[in-house]
Design a protein around this motif. Structure first.
Motif, PDB file in Angstrom:
ATOM      1  N   HIS A 657       0.829  -1.205   0.000  1.00 59.03           N
ATOM      2  CA  HIS A 657       0.000   0.000   0.000  1.00 59.03           C
ATOM      3  C   HIS A 657       0.865   1.259   0.000  1.00 59.03           C
ATOM      4  O   HIS A 657       0.610   2.209  -0.760  1.00 59.03           O
ATOM      5  CB  HIS A 657      -0.910  -0.033   1.234  1.00 59.03           C
ATOM      6  N   GLU A 658       1.895   1.264   0.869  1.00 62.15           N
ATOM      7  CA  GLU A 658       2.782   2.432   0.938  1.00 62.15           C
ATOM      8  C   GLU A 658       3.591   2.580  -0.354  1.00 62.15           C
ATOM      9  O   GLU A 658       3.830   3.693  -0.828  1.00 62.15           O
ATOM     10  CB  GLU A 658       3.723   2.296   2.143  1.00 62.15           C
ATOM     11  N   ALA A 659       3.992   1.441  -0.940  1.00 62.85           N
ATOM     12  CA  ALA A 659       4.779   1.491  -2.175  1.00 62.85           C
ATOM     13  C   ALA A 659       3.975   2.087  -3.327  1.00 62.85           C
ATOM     14  O   ALA A 659       4.501   2.842  -4.144  1.00 62.85           O
ATOM     15  CB  ALA A 659       5.272   0.096  -2.536  1.00 62.85           C
ATOM     16  N   PHE A 660       2.698   1.755  -3.400  1.00 62.37           N
ATOM     17  CA  PHE A 660       1.852   2.319  -4.446  1.00 62.37           C
ATOM     18  C   PHE A 660       1.819   3.850  -4.359  1.00 62.37           C
ATOM     19  O   PHE A 660       1.928   4.558  -5.364  1.00 62.37           O
ATOM     20  CB  PHE A 660       0.436   1.758  -4.338  1.00 62.37           C
ATOM     21  N   LYS A 661       1.658   4.351  -3.145  1.00 60.95           N
ATOM     22  CA  LYS A 661       1.625   5.807  -2.984  1.00 60.95           C
ATOM     23  C   LYS A 661       2.981   6.426  -3.350  1.00 60.95           C
ATOM     24  O   LYS A 661       3.050   7.491  -3.983  1.00 60.95           O
ATOM     25  CB  LYS A 661       1.266   6.154  -1.529  1.00 60.95           C
ATOM     26  N   PHE A 662       4.077   5.736  -2.983  1.00 60.81           N
ATOM     27  CA  PHE A 662       5.427   6.239  -3.285  1.00 60.81           C
ATOM     28  C   PHE A 662       5.656   6.297  -4.795  1.00 60.81           C
ATOM     29  O   PHE A 662       6.199   7.269  -5.325  1.00 60.81           O
ATOM     30  CB  PHE A 662       6.448   5.318  -2.609  1.00 60.81           C
ATOM     31  N   VAL A 663       5.218   5.259  -5.485  1.00 60.43           N
ATOM     32  CA  VAL A 663       5.399   5.199  -6.936  1.00 60.43           C
ATOM     33  C   VAL A 663       4.609   6.309  -7.627  1.00 60.43           C
ATOM     34  O   VAL A 663       5.100   6.969  -8.553  1.00 60.43           O
ATOM     35  CB  VAL A 663       4.988   3.816  -7.464  1.00 60.43           C
ATOM     36  N   GLU A 664       3.381   6.525  -7.195  1.00 57.03           N
ATOM     37  CA  GLU A 664       2.554   7.555  -7.818  1.00 57.03           C
ATOM     38  C   GLU A 664       3.158   8.937  -7.643  1.00 57.03           C
ATOM     39  O   GLU A 664       3.178   9.748  -8.587  1.00 57.03           O
ATOM     40  CB  GLU A 664       1.147   7.508  -7.221  1.00 57.03           C
ATOM     41  N   GLU A 665       3.673   9.234  -6.454  1.00 57.39           N
ATOM     42  CA  GLU A 665       4.281  10.534  -6.221  1.00 57.39           C
ATOM     43  C   GLU A 665       5.615  10.672  -6.954  1.00 57.39           C
ATOM     44  O   GLU A 665       5.936  11.715  -7.518  1.00 57.39           O
ATOM     45  CB  GLU A 665       4.498  10.747  -4.712  1.00 57.39           C
ATOM     46  N   GLY A 666       6.404   9.592  -6.962  1.00 62.06           N
ATOM     47  CA  GLY A 666       7.728   9.656  -7.584  1.00 62.06           C
ATOM     48  C   GLY A 666       7.690   9.767  -9.095  1.00 62.06           C
ATOM     49  O   GLY A 666       8.664  10.231  -9.703  1.00 62.06           O
ATOM     50  N   SER A 667       6.629   9.376  -9.729  1.00 61.29           N
ATOM     51  CA  SER A 667       6.569   9.401 -11.188  1.00 61.29           C
ATOM     52  C   SER A 667       5.977  10.682 -11.757  1.00 61.29           C
ATOM     53  O   SER A 667       5.819  10.809 -12.970  1.00 61.29           O
ATOM     54  CB  SER A 667       5.735   8.203 -11.671  1.00 61.29           C
ATOM     55  N   LEU A 670      10.483  14.436 -13.509  1.00 57.54           N
ATOM     56  CA  LEU A 670      11.814  13.831 -13.615  1.00 57.54           C
ATOM     57  C   LEU A 670      12.585  13.965 -12.316  1.00 57.54           C
ATOM     58  O   LEU A 670      13.298  13.039 -11.899  1.00 57.54           O
ATOM     59  CB  LEU A 670      12.587  14.495 -14.771  1.00 57.54           C
ATOM     60  N   ASP A 671      12.464  15.131 -11.641  1.00 56.34           N
ATOM     61  CA  ASP A 671      13.188  15.346 -10.386  1.00 56.34           C
ATOM     62  C   ASP A 671      12.724  14.369  -9.303  1.00 56.34           C
ATOM     63  O   ASP A 671      13.538  13.731  -8.618  1.00 56.34           O
ATOM     64  CB  ASP A 671      12.997  16.786  -9.894  1.00 56.34           C
ATOM     65  N   THR A 672      11.388  14.258  -9.150  1.00 55.51           N
ATOM     66  CA  THR A 672      10.889  13.326  -8.123  1.00 55.51           C
ATOM     67  C   THR A 672      11.221  11.882  -8.485  1.00 55.51           C
ATOM     68  O   THR A 672      11.448  11.051  -7.604  1.00 55.51           O
ATOM     69  CB  THR A 672       9.365  13.481  -7.956  1.00 55.51           C
ATOM     70  N   TYR A 673      11.285  11.605  -9.790  1.00 55.52           N
ATOM     71  CA  TYR A 673      11.646  10.254 -10.227  1.00 55.52           C
ATOM     72  C   TYR A 673      13.065   9.922  -9.817  1.00 55.52           C
ATOM     73  O   TYR A 673      13.350   8.845  -9.291  1.00 55.52           O
ATOM     74  CB  TYR A 673      11.478  10.159 -11.742  1.00 55.52           C
ATOM     75  N   ASN A 674      14.018  10.879 -10.065  1.00 53.09           N
ATOM     76  CA  ASN A 674      15.427  10.640  -9.710  1.00 53.09           C
ATOM     77  C   ASN A 674      15.592  10.467  -8.206  1.00 53.09           C
ATOM     78  O   ASN A 674      16.339   9.592  -7.745  1.00 53.09           O
ATOM     79  CB  ASN A 674      16.292  11.794 -10.221  1.00 53.09           C
ATOM     80  N   VAL A 675      14.892  11.305  -7.427  1.00 52.58           N
ATOM     81  CA  VAL A 675      14.980  11.197  -5.961  1.00 52.58           C
ATOM     82  C   VAL A 675      14.424   9.849  -5.506  1.00 52.58           C
ATOM     83  O   VAL A 675      15.012   9.144  -4.677  1.00 52.58           O
ATOM     84  CB  VAL A 675      14.209  12.352  -5.283  1.00 52.58           C
ATOM     85  N   ALA A 676      13.294   9.474  -6.072  1.00 47.15           N
ATOM     86  CA  ALA A 676      12.660   8.212  -5.678  1.00 47.15           C
ATOM     87  C   ALA A 676      13.542   7.028  -6.008  1.00 47.15           C
ATOM     88  O   ALA A 676      13.669   6.082  -5.209  1.00 47.15           O
ATOM     89  CB  ALA A 676      11.295   8.078  -6.371  1.00 47.15           C
ATOM     90  N   MET A 677      14.189   7.064  -7.199  1.00 44.61           N
ATOM     91  CA  MET A 677      15.063   5.952  -7.572  1.00 44.61           C
ATOM     92  C   MET A 677      16.243   5.844  -6.624  1.00 44.61           C
ATOM     93  O   MET A 677      16.663   4.748  -6.243  1.00 44.61           O
ATOM     94  CB  MET A 677      15.537   6.131  -9.007  1.00 44.61           C
ATOM     95  N   GLY A 678      16.794   7.020  -6.228  1.00 38.90           N
ATOM     96  CA  GLY A 678      17.920   6.998  -5.297  1.00 38.90           C
ATOM     97  C   GLY A 678      17.527   6.419  -3.944  1.00 38.90           C
ATOM     98  O   GLY A 678      18.256   5.606  -3.360  1.00 38.90           O
ATOM     99  N   VAL A 679      16.352   6.830  -3.466  1.00 37.95           N
ATOM    100  CA  VAL A 679      15.878   6.335  -2.169  1.00 37.95           C
ATOM    101  C   VAL A 679      15.578   4.842  -2.245  1.00 37.95           C
ATOM    102  O   VAL A 679      15.892   4.084  -1.317  1.00 37.95           O
ATOM    103  CB  VAL A 679      14.615   7.116  -1.743  1.00 37.95           C
TER     104      VAL A 679
END
Length: 789
Positions: A657-667, A670-679
């Motif tokens: 459930h938490e991962a779904f929310k993380f993926v939606e916000e991170g995508s 491009l900036d949020t995507y790079n941060v999310a991939m690093g985390v």
């Protein structure tokens, strides 16, 4: 005649009410039989008449005999009987109007018999100061002057002093004379036939049909169906007076044998004024286990059985009817029903049920509103369906498809909106919008139509099927011919039979293993929890999930809404709202709320979200094999494998459930995507380290918690207050080592506690199972001993 005075006796003689017309059907009492006459003559005198035992009907040359002045009778009764026979032949009803008494001894010396339409009604004679009569009767008096007066002579005979033949109204034709009040009399042979047919269980309508056939027509029977009904009612009341004493003697005996046997009378013990209630110890115990829903079955007091008996019943853990108490209803007022419900509640230790089901009765509803204000009250829809066949018989005869459409409208509509639309279409199609009975049940729809009741618990396995508890506990034992002389033998036999069936169901549950149809851990879990019948019902829902699909429709952050439907039937979708963190789901069909078992729609969502076992809050104890156990067993699964699956499922769903929310916000960029991939990469490394060092202390979120722990431990050690450790400060390496040892020791202790706890619960469960098996053996032994005797 100066020693005489005139007195008026209104309403005497034939028993006719002055205010009733000739065909009034609301009669309170049977009319007394009028003595018949025998004619005697002498050579030099007028005919005289004497009374005997049957109504006088002149024959031969006397068939046209009319009264005349100077006609003599042996008695006043003979004169009255002759005038009534004459009235029957002519076509009018009679009554006694006035009398005259002797001042010397008070004896009646003059009578006047008149046409029932004599005089005029006093419109205020039946009114009270506060209210008018509830059922005002039609005005029938029209001032008719027809009459016959007789006087007593010194010889003791009665002679006609005046006779008025003319009427100011139309007379009744011969085929309607039997409807006139003074001629509606039940003869001795007719009473014998009625008594015989009543004892055989026939109702007034069927008895009248038999009498009409026997006598060759309604006019030859001599009375109406209402007279027959009243005679039968009086018979029951007379027999009931003696039966009531039998009832009281039985209840007193049962209470003396067991003080926990509860009974109560409305009124005092010597002369009660209302209803009777009783509940044996087993019924009171049953209520403590299964008293969440109750049925008050009043069908036995209806024409179906004509016995004023009404049991309180429920449903046990096998889906079988179970008894909570019984009542005899001798007074059907709101106050009496309120007393009955309040007294029954006292017998059940004051615990209110969640729901109660009764017949469609306005008086009962008012009493329930008074005594059970928080209890959900439902009318039995099967009683309403049965009443439909009576109230709409002309519609069913004309339109054979109406009944099926009516059932479909009530049972198969999925929402309130759909029901309302279907109902309007139905009444319009068959032109029934103005039908009074349909309007009545429609106004009460929230208390009997399923779509309005699905949010309340009624312990029924299906909304559309009839509950086993309805009208069934004493069926096959109490019937139309049952009276109190035989009632208690049949009552005890019914209870014994029901107890045997429960023992058999307990035995089958404890000694046979149900067949599993899927590899699902949830099915295996349920097979060990539920009784056999309830497991089979749950299994049907679980297997039914194989034909359903669930797709995510909405996610509000706290819960996910799924659309559940059969493959290719998206237009008939159900909506399931699932809170992943709390493991709670609600379905639009509301089956769990109504029956206490999860529906296939929720189970489909559990399947697609990897919920492998039933959460504890969806296992109602009342449906389990331990429903009658007083030991509070562990709500969480005690099996190690099942416990692992449960905890694993919770962790999996929470992370997912938490991962779904993380993926939606991170995508989102491009900036949020790079941060999310690093985390994510960093998180992956930390999870790998934690997995590698599983069993040792590690902190994937940093060292803050560890530092805090070390500070607390160090404070204890340096102060010399922990288990006798010296005041010498420990090195950093020794400190870490000591902390790890304490953590390992704590982990080991926790595991031992869990093992002890699981073992203890297992022992308690074994004790309960053993106790249940012993109970089954004892019951079986009692039954076998009774059979051998």
């Amino acid at each position: 005649m100066e020693n005489e005075v005139l007195e008026f006796d209104i309403g005497l003689g034939s028993g006719a009410d002055d205010d009733d017309d000739a065909v009034d059907i609301d009669i309170d009492d049977d009319l007394p039989s009028t003595p018949p006459l025998h004619l005697t003559t002498s050579q030099n005198s007028a005919p005289t008449f004497t009374s005997a035992t049957r109504i006088y009907l002149p024959e031969g040359d006397l068939s046209d005999l009319e009264p005349y002045e100077g006609m003599e009778f042996e008695s006043e009764e003979a004169a009255k009987a002759f005038y009534n026979s004459y009235a029957r032949r002519v076509g009018f009803s009679t009554r006694v109007s006035s009398s005259r008494r002797s001042r010397r001894d008070g004896a009646i010396i003059q009578r006047q018999f008149v046409c029932a339409k004599e005089g005029f009604r006093n419109l205020n004679e039946k009114r009270t100061k506060d209210r008018e009569i509830k059922r005002p009767r039609v005005i029938t008096r029209v001032g008719c002057k027809a009459s016959l007066s007789v006087k007593m002579q010194d010889s003791g005979k009665w002679v006609v002093s005046s006779f008025v033949k003319e009427h100011n109204h139309e007379l009744v034709p011969p085929d309607q004379v039997h409807c006139l009040r003074s001629h509606r009399q039940i003869s001795g042979p007719a009473k014998t036939l009625i008594d015989t047919l009543q004892a055989a269980g026939m109702g007034p309508r069927r008895i009248m049909s038999a009498l009409i056939k026997e006598y060759g027509g309604i006019s030859k029977v001599g009375f109406t169906e209402v007279d027959c009904r009243n005679y039968m009612r009086n018979n029951r009341q007379r027999s009931m007076e003696g039966d009531i004493q039998l009832l009281l003697d039985y209840l007193r005996q049962m209470h003396s044998e067991n003080p926990d046997f509860f009974y109560a009378l409305q009124g005092d013990d010597g002369q009660f004024t209302g209803n009777v209630l009783w509940a044996d110890p087993r019924a009171r115990a049953n209520y403590s286990y299964f008293g969440d829903t109750v049925t008050f079955d009043t069908t036995y007091r209806s024409n179906r059985y004509r016995l004023p008996f009404a049991p309180f019943t429920g449903v046990n853990h096998h889906g079988q009817p179970v008894l909570f108490g019984c009542a005899f209803i001798l007074n059907e007022t709101e106050a009496s029903f309120a007393w009955l419900f309040q007294t029954w509640l006292t017998a059940m230790s004051g615990r209110h049920p969640l729901s109660i089901t009764t017949d469609h009765d306005a008086v009962i509803r008012l009493a329930i509103m008074q005594v059970f204000p928080e209890t959900r009250h439902r009318f039995c829809k099967w009683h309403i369906f049965k009443k439909c066949q009576e109230k709409l018989s002309h519609v069913l005869l004309k339109h054979p498809t109406f009944e099926a459409e009516f059932h479909k409208c009530v049972n198969l509509t999925e929402s309130i909106e759909e029901f309302e639309s279907c109902w309007l279409s139905l009444v319009d199609k068959y032109e029934l919008r103005d039908h009074e009975w349909l309007q009545t049940i429609y106004s009460d729809r929230r208390q009997w139509v399923p779509v309005y009741l699905r949010d309340a618990f009624f312990a029924e396995m299906s909304i559309t099927q009839r509950s086993d508890s309805m009208n069934s506990y004493f069926d096959g034992y109490v019937n139309a011919s049952t009276n109190l002389n035989h009632f208690f033998k049949l009552y005890e036999k019914a209870i014994e039979s029901r107890n045997e069936k429960e023992v058999k169901a307990d035995y089958d549950t404890m000694n046979t293993n149900p067949g599993l149809k899927t590899p699902s851990p949830m099915e295996k879990q349920a097979s060990g929890l539920y009784t056999r019948k309830l497991f089979v019902r749950f299994q049907e829902e679980l297997v039914g999930t194989l034909t359903f699909m669930a797709s995510k429709a909405e996610d509000d952050g706290e819960s996910i809404t799924f659309q559940v439907s059969k493959f290719g039937e998206d237009h008939k979708a159900y909506h399931v709202k699932f809170n992943v963190l709390e493991m709670k789901a609600t379905c639009s069909c509301q089956m769990f709320e109504f029956s206490g078992l999860l529906c296939r729609h929720v189970l489909t969502v559990f399947r697609v979200t990897n919920v492998l076992t039933l959460p504890s809050h969806y296992i109602l104890k009342r449906w389990t094999r331990n429903a009658k156990s007083n030991v509070i067993l562990e709500e969480r699964p005690t099996d190690i494998y099942t416990g692992y699956l449960e905890s694993h499922t919770v962790r999996y769903n929470t992370l997912r459930h938490e991962a779904f929310k993380f993926v939606e916000e991170g995508s989102k960029s491009l900036d949020t995507y790079n941060v999310a991939m690093g985390v994510l990469q960093e998180a992956t490394n930390r999870v790998a380290i934690a997995k590698k060092n599983e069993g040792r202390a590690s902190n994937v979120d940093g060292r803050n918690n560890g530092d805090s722990a070390r500070s607390g431990i160090r404070a204890n050690y340096t102060s010399g207050n922990h288990l006798g450790i010296s005041d010498q400060p420990l090195s950093e390496e020794d400190m870490d080592k000591k902390i790890q040892e304490l953590r390992d020791e704590l982990e080991y202790t926790n595991r031992k506690c869990e093992v002890y706890r699981a073992n203890l619960l297992s022992v308690l469960k074994d004790i309960e199972d053993h106790k249940l098996q012993l109970s089954i053996k004892v019951q079986s032994l009692k039954i076998s001993m009774k059979d051998s005797i």
